[in-house]
Motif scaffolding. Structure first.
Motif, PDB file in Angstrom:
ATOM      1  N   ARG A 167       0.839  -1.217   0.000  1.00 50.19           N
ATOM      2  CA  ARG A 167       0.000   0.000   0.000  1.00 50.19           C
ATOM      3  C   ARG A 167       0.869   1.260   0.000  1.00 50.19           C
ATOM      4  O   ARG A 167       0.611   2.196  -0.755  1.00 50.19           O
ATOM      5  CB  ARG A 167      -0.938  -0.002   1.202  1.00 50.19           C
ATOM      6  N   GLU A 168       1.879   1.289   0.862  1.00 53.37           N
ATOM      7  CA  GLU A 168       2.750   2.468   0.952  1.00 53.37           C
ATOM      8  C   GLU A 168       3.447   2.738  -0.375  1.00 53.37           C
ATOM      9  O   GLU A 168       3.542   3.884  -0.823  1.00 53.37           O
ATOM     10  CB  GLU A 168       3.790   2.265   2.058  1.00 53.37           C
ATOM     11  N   CYS A 223       0.809   3.991  -2.997  1.00 50.08           N
ATOM     12  CA  CYS A 223       0.364   5.356  -2.714  1.00 50.08           C
ATOM     13  C   CYS A 223       1.471   6.375  -2.991  1.00 50.08           C
ATOM     14  O   CYS A 223       1.206   7.452  -3.536  1.00 50.08           O
ATOM     15  CB  CYS A 223      -0.140   5.463  -1.283  1.00 50.08           C
ATOM     16  N   ALA A 224       2.706   6.043  -2.632  1.00 57.46           N
ATOM     17  CA  ALA A 224       3.821   6.955  -2.888  1.00 57.46           C
ATOM     18  C   ALA A 224       4.058   7.130  -4.385  1.00 57.46           C
ATOM     19  O   ALA A 224       4.309   8.239  -4.864  1.00 57.46           O
ATOM     20  CB  ALA A 224       5.088   6.443  -2.202  1.00 57.46           C
ATOM     21  N   ALA A 225       3.964   6.036  -5.141  1.00 57.37           N
ATOM     22  CA  ALA A 225       4.167   6.115  -6.583  1.00 57.37           C
ATOM     23  C   ALA A 225       3.067   6.957  -7.234  1.00 57.37           C
ATOM     24  O   ALA A 225       3.351   7.816  -8.081  1.00 57.37           O
ATOM     25  CB  ALA A 225       4.206   4.717  -7.188  1.00 57.37           C
ATOM     26  N   ILE A 226       1.823   6.736  -6.827  1.00 65.25           N
ATOM     27  CA  ILE A 226       0.700   7.481  -7.403  1.00 65.25           C
ATOM     28  C   ILE A 226       0.765   8.952  -7.003  1.00 65.25           C
ATOM     29  O   ILE A 226       0.435   9.838  -7.802  1.00 65.25           O
ATOM     30  CB  ILE A 226      -0.630   6.824  -6.999  1.00 65.25           C
ATOM     31  N   GLU A 273      -2.330  -1.606 -12.900  1.00 63.49           N
ATOM     32  CA  GLU A 273      -2.246  -2.699 -11.920  1.00 63.49           C
ATOM     33  C   GLU A 273      -0.785  -3.053 -11.681  1.00 63.49           C
ATOM     34  O   GLU A 273       0.017  -2.960 -12.595  1.00 63.49           O
ATOM     35  CB  GLU A 273      -2.987  -3.936 -12.429  1.00 63.49           C
ATOM     36  N   PRO A 274      -0.411  -3.463 -10.486  1.00 68.46           N
ATOM     37  CA  PRO A 274      -1.236  -3.655  -9.295  1.00 68.46           C
ATOM     38  C   PRO A 274      -1.349  -2.406  -8.424  1.00 68.46           C
ATOM     39  O   PRO A 274      -1.973  -2.455  -7.370  1.00 68.46           O
ATOM     40  CB  PRO A 274      -0.495  -4.759  -8.550  1.00 68.46           C
ATOM     41  N   LEU A 275      -0.749  -1.293  -8.853  1.00 69.69           N
ATOM     42  CA  LEU A 275      -0.764  -0.089  -8.015  1.00 69.69           C
ATOM     43  C   LEU A 275      -2.179   0.386  -7.721  1.00 69.69           C
ATOM     44  O   LEU A 275      -2.477   0.811  -6.605  1.00 69.69           O
ATOM     45  CB  LEU A 275       0.040   1.028  -8.681  1.00 69.69           C
ATOM     46  N   ARG A 276      -3.050   0.311  -8.721  1.00 76.86           N
ATOM     47  CA  ARG A 276      -4.439   0.738  -8.508  1.00 76.86           C
ATOM     48  C   ARG A 276      -5.075  -0.079  -7.389  1.00 76.86           C
ATOM     49  O   ARG A 276      -5.643   0.461  -6.453  1.00 76.86           O
ATOM     50  CB  ARG A 276      -5.243   0.575  -9.800  1.00 76.86           C
ATOM     51  N   ARG A 277      -4.936  -1.386  -7.477  1.00 77.36           N
ATOM     52  CA  ARG A 277      -5.546  -2.286  -6.481  1.00 77.36           C
ATOM     53  C   ARG A 277      -4.941  -2.060  -5.098  1.00 77.36           C
ATOM     54  O   ARG A 277      -5.666  -1.952  -4.111  1.00 77.36           O
ATOM     55  CB  ARG A 277      -5.343  -3.740  -6.938  1.00 77.36           C
ATOM     56  N   TRP A 278      -3.617  -1.970  -5.032  1.00 78.77           N
ATOM     57  CA  TRP A 278      -2.971  -1.792  -3.730  1.00 78.77           C
ATOM     58  C   TRP A 278      -3.317  -0.445  -3.112  1.00 78.77           C
ATOM     59  O   TRP A 278      -3.501  -0.344  -1.905  1.00 78.77           O
ATOM     60  CB  TRP A 278      -1.464  -1.942  -3.857  1.00 78.77           C
ATOM     61  N   SER A 279      -3.390   0.615  -3.905  1.00 78.17           N
ATOM     62  CA  SER A 279      -3.682   1.939  -3.338  1.00 78.17           C
ATOM     63  C   SER A 279      -5.135   2.051  -2.907  1.00 78.17           C
ATOM     64  O   SER A 279      -5.436   2.719  -1.922  1.00 78.17           O
ATOM     65  CB  SER A 279      -3.336   3.044  -4.334  1.00 78.17           C
ATOM     66  N   LEU A 280      -6.057   1.411  -3.635  1.00 79.73           N
ATOM     67  CA  LEU A 280      -7.458   1.416  -3.211  1.00 79.73           C
ATOM     68  C   LEU A 280      -7.602   0.760  -1.856  1.00 79.73           C
ATOM     69  O   LEU A 280      -8.388   1.194  -1.020  1.00 79.73           O
ATOM     70  CB  LEU A 280      -8.344   0.706  -4.232  1.00 79.73           C
ATOM     71  N   LYS A 339     -11.114   0.288   0.744  1.00 80.61           N
ATOM     72  CA  LYS A 339     -12.150  -0.014  -0.236  1.00 80.61           C
ATOM     73  C   LYS A 339     -12.133  -1.471  -0.661  1.00 80.61           C
ATOM     74  O   LYS A 339     -12.712  -1.849  -1.649  1.00 80.61           O
ATOM     75  CB  LYS A 339     -11.979   0.870  -1.457  1.00 80.61           C
ATOM     76  N   GLY A 340     -11.434  -2.304   0.070  1.00 78.65           N
ATOM     77  CA  GLY A 340     -11.382  -3.717  -0.272  1.00 78.65           C
ATOM     78  C   GLY A 340     -10.296  -4.392   0.512  1.00 78.65           C
ATOM     79  O   GLY A 340      -9.590  -3.757   1.278  1.00 78.65           O
ATOM     80  N   GLN A 341     -10.162  -5.675   0.307  1.00 76.29           N
ATOM     81  CA  GLN A 341      -9.089  -6.407   0.984  1.00 76.29           C
ATOM     82  C   GLN A 341      -7.892  -6.474   0.074  1.00 76.29           C
ATOM     83  O   GLN A 341      -8.022  -6.596  -1.138  1.00 76.29           O
ATOM     84  CB  GLN A 341      -9.554  -7.817   1.327  1.00 76.29           C
ATOM     85  N   ASP A 342      -6.718  -6.407   0.672  1.00 73.95           N
ATOM     86  CA  ASP A 342      -5.485  -6.502  -0.109  1.00 73.95           C
ATOM     87  C   ASP A 342      -5.387  -7.897  -0.687  1.00 73.95           C
ATOM     88  O   ASP A 342      -5.522  -8.886   0.021  1.00 73.95           O
ATOM     89  CB  ASP A 342      -4.287  -6.225   0.807  1.00 73.95           C
ATOM     90  N   ALA A 343      -5.177  -7.975  -1.973  1.00 74.12           N
ATOM     91  CA  ALA A 343      -5.056  -9.282  -2.635  1.00 74.12           C
ATOM     92  C   ALA A 343      -3.623  -9.686  -2.766  1.00 74.12           C
ATOM     93  O   ALA A 343      -2.743  -8.891  -2.791  1.00 74.12           O
ATOM     94  CB  ALA A 343      -5.700  -9.232  -4.002  1.00 74.12           C
TER      95      ALA A 343
END
Length: 191
Positions: free
Chosen positions: A158-159, A162-165, A175-182, A187-191
């Protein structure tokens, strides 16, 4: 206790950010939306003076991690998280040309996880379905809790995302930055 600790970041000039993003788009055009290319672009974006993070917790040394190390590390986390959830042995990999070590862990029925800093060529030969051999358990070791390690790995993803975005908002659609940052925002469970 095992930790991966980010180094201080310095913002890159917009021209360099645009160049890295252009390289990502070229890679996507050639190979398709391959997650490796996104991770590598993000790692290069966040890398400061060629160091991105340090491995903390092994008494003999604290390896420094570069862009390729972080990419290999994140590529290996899905399998590592699955092994931790099912209380099995697993491997956290770094790029073999720089760190030259992997982190091999053993998650038993109790909550303690033992982690060993193992030369990559030895780590790649381990049969993870069996108990770790004595030559692996003789390597430099540290411990942490199983849930603590699971949370740490998810937090790192996540960190990083979020830092990259934050550095380049265009990466939010990849992906996977979108999923991890959400998942950072609940807004969901980390996959």
């Amino acid at each position: 206790m095992f930790r991966l600790e980010w180094t201080a970041r310095e913002p890159k000039p917009q021209a360099e950010i645009d160049e890295l993003y252009g390289e990502l788009l070229e890679s996507i055009e050639i190979d398709g939306p391959y997650e490796f290319a996104t991770l590598y672009c993000a790692a290069q974006l966040l890398e400061t003076r060629y160091i991105l993070a340090r491995v903390i917790g092994f008494a003999d040394r604290e390896p420094t991690l570069f862009d390729a190390d972080i990419v290999d590390f994140f590529v290996s986390t899905d399998a590592a998280l699955e092994a931790l959830e099912t209380r099995r042995a697993g491997v956290l990999e770094f790029y073999v040309a720089s760190v030259a070590d992997s982190v091999v862990f053993e998650a038993s029925d109790d909550e303690q996880v033992r982690l060993y800093l193992v030369p990559w060529y030895e780590a790649s030969a381990i049969d993870l379905k069996r108990a770790l051999p004595p030559d692996i358990t003789a390597c430099p070791a540290t411990t942490c809790t199983r849930h603590g390690l699971i949370d740490h790995l998810k937090d790192l993803r996540r960190e990083f995302a979020c830092a990259a975005i934050e550095s380049d908002p265009r990466l939010a659609s990849h992906e996977p930055l979108r999923r991890w940052s959400l998942n950072e925002h609940g807004k969901g469970q980390d996959a």
